[in-house]
Design a protein around this motif. Structure first.
Motif, PDB file in Angstrom:
ATOM      1  N   ALA A   1      19.374  20.980   3.225  1.00  0.00           N
ATOM      2  CA  ALA A   1      18.938  22.528   2.677  1.00  0.00           C
ATOM      3  C   ALA A   1      17.961  23.190   3.671  1.00  0.00           C
ATOM      4  N   GLY A   2      17.022  22.461   4.187  1.00  0.00           N
ATOM      5  CA  GLY A   2      15.930  23.018   5.127  1.00  0.00           C
ATOM      6  C   GLY A   2      16.482  23.363   6.486  1.00  0.00           C
ATOM      7  N   SER A   3      17.491  22.623   6.848  1.00  0.00           N
ATOM      8  CA  SER A   3      18.336  22.911   8.097  1.00  0.00           C
ATOM      9  C   SER A   3      19.196  23.970   7.897  1.00  0.00           C
ATOM     10  N   GLY A   4      19.838  24.388   6.535  1.00  0.00           N
ATOM     11  CA  GLY A   4      20.543  25.345   6.329  1.00  0.00           C
ATOM     12  C   GLY A   4      19.575  26.593   6.310  1.00  0.00           C
ATOM     13  N   SER A   5      18.479  26.444   6.036  1.00  0.00           N
ATOM     14  CA  SER A   5      17.601  27.544   5.882  1.00  0.00           C
ATOM     15  C   SER A   5      17.188  28.096   7.232  1.00  0.00           C
ATOM     16  N   ILE A   6      16.986  27.130   8.048  1.00  0.00           N
ATOM     17  CA  ILE A   6      16.692  27.293   9.427  1.00  0.00           C
ATOM     18  C   ILE A   6      17.773  28.001  10.194  1.00  0.00           C
ATOM     19  N   ASP A   7      18.884  27.477  10.145  1.00  0.00           N
ATOM     20  CA  ASP A   7      20.105  27.700  10.863  1.00  0.00           C
ATOM     21  C   ASP A   7      20.854  28.327   9.932  1.00  0.00           C
ATOM     22  N   GLU A   8      21.023  29.582   9.737  1.00  0.00           N
ATOM     23  CA  GLU A   8      21.632  30.386   8.685  1.00  0.00           C
ATOM     24  C   GLU A   8      23.184  30.432   9.495  1.00  0.00           C
ATOM     25  N   GLU A   9      23.020  30.384  10.445  1.00  0.00           N
ATOM     26  CA  GLU A   9      24.570  30.544  11.216  1.00  0.00           C
ATOM     27  C   GLU A   9      25.397  29.640  11.019  1.00  0.00           C
ATOM     28  N   SER A  10      25.135  28.238  10.638  1.00  0.00           N
ATOM     29  CA  SER A  10      25.896  27.118  10.625  1.00  0.00           C
ATOM     30  C   SER A  10      26.532  27.154   9.226  1.00  0.00           C
ATOM     31  N   VAL A  11      27.649  27.971   8.845  1.00  0.00           N
ATOM     32  CA  VAL A  11      28.158  28.218   7.551  1.00  0.00           C
ATOM     33  C   VAL A  11      28.768  26.988   6.979  1.00  0.00           C
ATOM     34  N   GLU A  12      29.271  26.354   7.894  1.00  0.00           N
ATOM     35  CA  GLU A  12      30.030  25.009   7.581  1.00  0.00           C
ATOM     36  C   GLU A  12      29.259  24.052   6.972  1.00  0.00           C
ATOM     37  N   GLN A  13      28.153  24.109   7.687  1.00  0.00           N
ATOM     38  CA  GLN A  13      27.084  22.852   7.228  1.00  0.00           C
ATOM     39  C   GLN A  13      26.768  23.191   6.089  1.00  0.00           C
ATOM     40  N   GLN A  14      26.449  24.508   5.731  1.00  0.00           N
ATOM     41  CA  GLN A  14      26.107  24.745   4.415  1.00  0.00           C
ATOM     42  C   GLN A  14      27.189  24.534   3.328  1.00  0.00           C
ATOM     43  N   LYS A  15      28.240  24.681   3.330  1.00  0.00           N
ATOM     44  CA  LYS A  15      29.435  24.362   2.544  1.00  0.00           C
ATOM     45  C   LYS A  15      29.447  22.903   2.328  1.00  0.00           C
ATOM     46  N   LEU A  16      29.376  22.339   3.508  1.00  0.00           N
ATOM     47  CA  LEU A  16      29.393  20.788   3.410  1.00  0.00           C
ATOM     48  C   LEU A  16      28.161  20.333   2.357  1.00  0.00           C
ATOM     49  N   MET A  17      26.916  20.866   2.411  1.00  0.00           N
ATOM     50  CA  MET A  17      26.067  20.463   1.647  1.00  0.00           C
ATOM     51  C   MET A  17      26.256  20.931   0.498  1.00  0.00           C
ATOM     52  N   ASP A  18      26.604  22.011   0.031  1.00  0.00           N
ATOM     53  CA  ASP A  18      26.913  22.252  -1.455  1.00  0.00           C
ATOM     54  C   ASP A  18      27.915  21.521  -2.079  1.00  0.00           C
ATOM     55  N   GLU A  19      28.941  21.099  -1.237  1.00  0.00           N
ATOM     56  CA  GLU A  19      29.891  19.997  -1.878  1.00  0.00           C
ATOM     57  C   GLU A  19      29.282  18.842  -1.790  1.00  0.00           C
ATOM     58  N   SER A  20      28.397  18.416  -0.988  1.00  0.00           N
ATOM     59  CA  SER A  20      27.868  16.853  -1.301  1.00  0.00           C
ATOM     60  C   SER A  20      26.735  16.931  -2.625  1.00  0.00           C
ATOM     61  N   GLY A  21      26.310  18.176  -2.812  1.00  0.00           N
ATOM     62  CA  GLY A  21      25.281  18.280  -3.781  1.00  0.00           C
ATOM     63  C   GLY A  21      26.212  18.203  -5.245  1.00  0.00           C
ATOM     64  N   ARG A  22      27.262  18.930  -5.382  1.00  0.00           N
ATOM     65  CA  ARG A  22      28.223  18.835  -6.338  1.00  0.00           C
ATOM     66  C   ARG A  22      28.742  17.497  -6.577  1.00  0.00           C
ATOM     67  N   MET A  23      29.026  16.683  -5.483  1.00  0.00           N
ATOM     68  CA  MET A  23      29.524  15.525  -5.520  1.00  0.00           C
ATOM     69  C   MET A  23      28.385  14.303  -6.112  1.00  0.00           C
ATOM     70  N   LEU A  24      26.911  14.746  -5.654  1.00  0.00           N
ATOM     71  CA  LEU A  24      25.890  13.697  -6.265  1.00  0.00           C
ATOM     72  C   LEU A  24      25.891  14.124  -7.650  1.00  0.00           C
ATOM     73  N   GLU A  25      25.911  15.592  -8.130  1.00  0.00           N
ATOM     74  CA  GLU A  25      25.677  15.508  -9.523  1.00  0.00           C
ATOM     75  C   GLU A  25      26.711  14.811 -10.432  1.00  0.00           C
ATOM     76  N   TYR A  26      28.128  14.754  -9.847  1.00  0.00           N
ATOM     77  CA  TYR A  26      29.044  14.137 -10.694  1.00  0.00           C
ATOM     78  C   TYR A  26      28.584  12.712 -10.580  1.00  0.00           C
ATOM     79  N   LEU A  27      28.334  12.074  -9.480  1.00  0.00           N
ATOM     80  CA  LEU A  27      27.726  10.719  -9.418  1.00  0.00           C
ATOM     81  C   LEU A  27      26.789  10.564 -10.390  1.00  0.00           C
ATOM     82  N   ARG A  28      25.925  11.377 -10.588  1.00  0.00           N
ATOM     83  CA  ARG A  28      24.904  11.130 -11.510  1.00  0.00           C
ATOM     84  C   ARG A  28      25.238  10.955 -12.787  1.00  0.00           C
TER      85      ARG A  28
END
Length: 880
Positions: free
Chosen positions: A687-714
């Motif tokens: 998330a910090g890297s996404g806030s810093i680098d707003e330009e990398s949208v793909e990374q942001q999507k990847l992070m969101d998807e990983s967050g959802r996946m982690l919630e499901y895993l919990r």
């Protein structure tokens, strides 16, 4: 039983224990042994027995040992110690035991007398005077083949009692004559005073025996010699010239007795030393300590005695005290002296009472019924003094009868005498009439027996106040006359009786004749009546047959109709019953179906629900397995993604240097990061890297998807944890069940061990049974050998019996040939019949002698051509 009897008279607890200890002391004294230490000294060799005696008596063992082995002798004012030999010590111990036993017996007698006396048991008259009822069982006169000191004492006591008995009999006869007013003539009777003087006189046997006991070397021979020398003129003493030195005889009232004086001195000098009496006084047993000097039979206050008797006792006590003062303890009281003093006290007691005598006579020595030994019975009567008593009573007037008895027995002898007139005289007193009538009757009856002596006539009877006394032979004469008159009267009675018997027989015969005639007439009339009655009965029977034949035809028709009706009704009812039965079966079938269908449906639904539940359980198990597999796969994918994200994060960290310090500080806070904290750190870093680098949208999507996946895993991890907890609970249950199974297995193992132990025991018993079977087999083998021997013996006997039977069979054949020959050649059929009977008798004798059954016994008579007996009847016992 003994303890219960003693308890009944009040001897129990401590008193009973004291009695047992006293008796044990007597027994223990017999176990003591002495051994000589020098010629005149000795000591106790059985120390253990002495210690036991000391503990029983409560006296120190040293004092007992000194009292048994050393004797203190007092002579006037001086004391001497004399050592005792082993024999003397043993005699003193035996005397001590006898003294304790005798005084213990007296103590027991006193206890029984105290328990039964009126002074202590009658509460209503305390302190009053009571009478005494005593029972004295005397010794009985004794005369054996060898008579010793004991028989002399017993016979001496019997002489004293016989003297008392004779005096009582004579005094009773004298009192009776005085009461009846009869002048008593001089009566002579045998007295045993000379025998008593011989025994207890100044120069008697008692004095000589005590003198020999006092002498240091007194002997039995010297005693017999002195007694013979001083009593040669006494007819009661005798001694054979050729008799042994220690043998003498005394003529007692019951007969002459020969005594053997061996050990008279030893038995008479059985004295008790004063030292042992002092030891007994020191004993803790109160029976031994207090009762050795007590010779009384009761501890209660006795009746007041007459003045003369008390004066005699006082003088005897004073004389005894003077003797004891003058003499020392060297000369002690002897056994015969004690016996004489006790017998004197007994005679004084008997003199102060009213005595009754009971004589017991045994008819035979075999103790059997209906047997009388005359010689032994007469000896007993003589020994008991009965013969002497009868002699005294018969010396003047041996027979006596009361006045009324004389009248009842003898007045019928002289029915026309003056005594009948006196009895009928009413002017006299009844007693005077009876007295005068008896005197007149006896004067007439005994006129022939009157005697004349010195011009004085003596009648054969004397009249007393209430009795008539007869001289010897007078009553027998009266009884003989009475029997003669009674015989005449008996003849008259017999005549009357015989006439009565004959007349009774005649009347009975007459009555029997009349009854016989009446019975005959009754029988004839009865016969005519029965004949007329039988004819009338036949006519009645013929008429009843006609009526009955008509009735039976009607009844047969009625019976046939009844059978037809009953068959039709049964057929109709059977059809109706079959129809009703089929309808009932249908109704029951329908009813049972209606009742069972709901139950069947309910059970079917239950089965279906159970099947559904089983299917659901299987499906849930399958889903659980699939979820578990998915969880494992998800964990693997999550781990892969996390590892990829971490690698990507590391790469971005290396690319972005300014932000590295913040990332490093945030990642180094926990000491032991868990899997969840690492994921959170990676997420924040992303998330910090996404806030810093707003330009990398793909990374942001990847992070969101990983967050959802982690919630499901919990969520999945939480579910798996709950399932894991449930599995642990099931595991605990399985563990408990396993523990129970283990406990059950342990109990089963214990039971198996017990069964194994039982099996071992059974195997031991089986081994014992096997040994018993082997022993039984050996016995059976022996029995088999015996059986074989018996069979062989039986076979030999069978052969002997067969040979004997063959000889008998040949004899029978010969006899049969003789009989057939006589039957064929002789024409006299009587002779033939006699010969055949003789042959049958001979055969029967042979058959009964051999013990076999022939055809005659079975009832089958043999034919003329067959033999009279068969060999098979002889062989029958051996057919087995």
């Amino acid at each position: 039983m003994t303890v219960d009897a003693l308890k009944l008279v009040g001897i129990e607890s401590e008193t009973l224990l004291t009695l047992w200890r006293a008796i044990c002391t007597v027994l223990q004294l017999g176990n003591l042994e002495f051994e000589p230490t020098s010629d005149d000294e000795c000591r106790v060799s059985s120390i253990d027995e002495l210690d036991d005696l000391s503990s029983l008596m409560g006296v120190p063992a040293s004092d007992l040992s000194r009292a048994f082995t050393i004797r203190n002798v007092k002579a006037k004012s001086e004391n001497f110690q004399v050592f005792m030999t082993a024999e003397k010590a043993q005699e003193s111990a035996d005397a001590f035991a006898k003294e304790i036993y005798a005084k213990t017996f007296l103590w027991l007698v006193r206890s029984i007398n105290d328990a039964t006396c009126a002074e202590k048991n009658y509460k209503h008259n305390k302190g009053g005077d009571f009478g005494i009822i005593g029972l004295l069982d005397i010794f009985g006169f004794e005369s054996f083949e060898v008579n010793r000191f004991e028989q002399l004492c017993i016979n001496y006591a019997n002489e004293k009692l016989q003297q008392k008995f004779t005096q009582d009999i004579f005094s009773s006869v004298q009192e009776e004559y005085e009461a009846e007013g009869i002048e008593l003539e001089e009566i002579t009777y045998d007295d045993n005073t000379d025998v008593l003087d011989l025994v207890e006189g100044k120069m008697g046997l008692l004095a000589f025996l005590n003198e020999e006991c006092m002498r240091p070397k007194g002997s039995d021979k010297a005693f017999v010699f002195k007694a013979q020398a001083s009593n040669m003129s006494n007819p009661c003493f005798f001694r054979d010239k050729h008799a042994p030195d220690c043998e003498f005889g005394i003529r007692h009232y019951a007969g002459a007795v020969v005594y053997d004086a061996t050990n008279f001195v030893v038995k008479n000098s059985d004295t008790l030393p004063s030292d042992l009496l002092q030891c007994a006084a020191m004993s803790t047993n109160h029976i031994i300590a207090n009762e050795l000097n007590n010779d009384s039979m009761t501890s209660t206050r006795s009746r007041p005695e007459p003045k003369k008797q008390r004066r005699k006792q006082r003088t005897s006590l004073l004389s005894s005290k003077q003797m004891t003062r003058k003499n020392s303890n060297i000369a002690a009281e002897t056994v015969w002296t004690k016996f004489r003093s006790q017998l004197g006290r007994l005679m004084d007691s008997l003199s102060s009472t009213q005595t009754r005598y009971i004589r017991c006579i045994k008819p035979n020595t075999k103790k059997s019924s209906f047997i009388m030994e005359h010689e032994a019975t007469v000896n007993q009567l003589r020994y008991a003094g009965v013969v002497a008593a009868v002699t005294i009573s018969r010396s003047a007037f041996p027979n006596r009868l009361e006045h009324l008895v004389v009248l009842e027995k003898f007045k019928s002898l002289f029915p026309k005498g003056n005594h009948i007139k006196v009895l009928n005289d009413q002017h006299l007193d009844p007693e005077e009439r009876i007295f005068s009538a008896v005197e007149i009757l006896l004067t007439i009856a005994l006129k022939k027996m009157e005697m004349e002596r010195d011009n004085t006539v003596f009648r054969a009877f004397v009249m007393g106040k209430s009795r008539a006394y007869f001289r010897a032979g007078a009553l027998e004469f009266l009884e003989g006359e009475r029997l003669r008159y009674l015989g005449d009267f008996a003849i008259v009675l017999q005549t009357k009786a015989r006439s009565f018997i004959v007349r009774s027989k005649y009347l009975k015969f007459k009555q029997a004749t009349v009854s016989l005639q009446s019975n005959y007439r009754r029988r004839m009339d009865q016969k005519e009546y029965h004949t007329a009655r039988n004819c009338l009965i036949k006519i009645q029977c013929w008429y009843r047959i006609l009526c009955a034949s008509r009735t039976i035809v009607h009844l047969r028709r009625k019976k046939s109709a009844t059978i037809i009706q009953s068959n039709w009704r049964s057929y109709r009812d059977n059809r109706r019953f079959g129809t009703i039965k089929r309808c009932a079966v249908v109704i029951q079938t329908m009813m049972r179906g209606a009742i069972q269908r709901p139950k069947y449906r309910e059970s079917l639904l239950n089965k279906r629900e159970e099947a559904k539940l089983e299917n659901q359980l299987v499906a849930l198990q399958r889903k659980l397995e699939e979820a578990e597999a998915k969880r494992m796969e998800a964990e693997k994918r999550a781990e892969a993604k996390v590892s990829a994200a971490v690698e990507q994060y590391k790469e971005e960290q290396e690319n972005q240097a300014p932000l590295s310090s913040a990332v490093v500080a945030e990642g180094s806070n926990p000491e032991k990061p868990t899997e969840q904290s690492g994921v959170h750190g990676a997420t924040e870093a992303i998330a910090g890297s996404g806030s810093i680098d707003e330009e990398s949208v793909e990374q942001q999507k990847l992070m969101d998807e990983s967050g959802r996946m982690l919630e499901y895993l919990r969520k999945e991890v939480f579910k798996l944890r709950s399932q894991n907890q449930q599995l642990r609970t099931d595991f605990d249950l399985l563990k408990d069940n396993n523990q129970r199974l283990m406990d059950a297995n342990a109990s089963a193992g214990a039971s198996f061990a017990a069964l194994n132990q039982h099996a071992k025991q059974l195997s031991k018993e089986n081994a014992q049974l096997v040994s018993e079977v082997s022993s039984t087999k050996a016995q059976m083998q022996k029995i088999h050998v015996l059986q074989t021997e018996l069979k062989e013996e039986l076979r030999m006997k069978q052969l002997s019996y067969v040979s004997e039977v063959q000889s008998r069979f040949q004899y029978q054949k010969a006899l049969q040939k003789v009989a057939d020959l006589i039957e064929a050649s002789c024409r006299d059929y009587r002779l033939v019949q006699q010969v055949l009977e003789i042959t049958d008798e001979v055969e029967m004798e042979h058959m009964t002698a051999g013990g076999n059954n022939t055809s005659h016994e079975n009832g089958n008579e043999p034919g003329p051509g067959e033999p009279r007996s068969s060999i098979f009847s002889y062989l029958n016992p051996f057919s087995s």
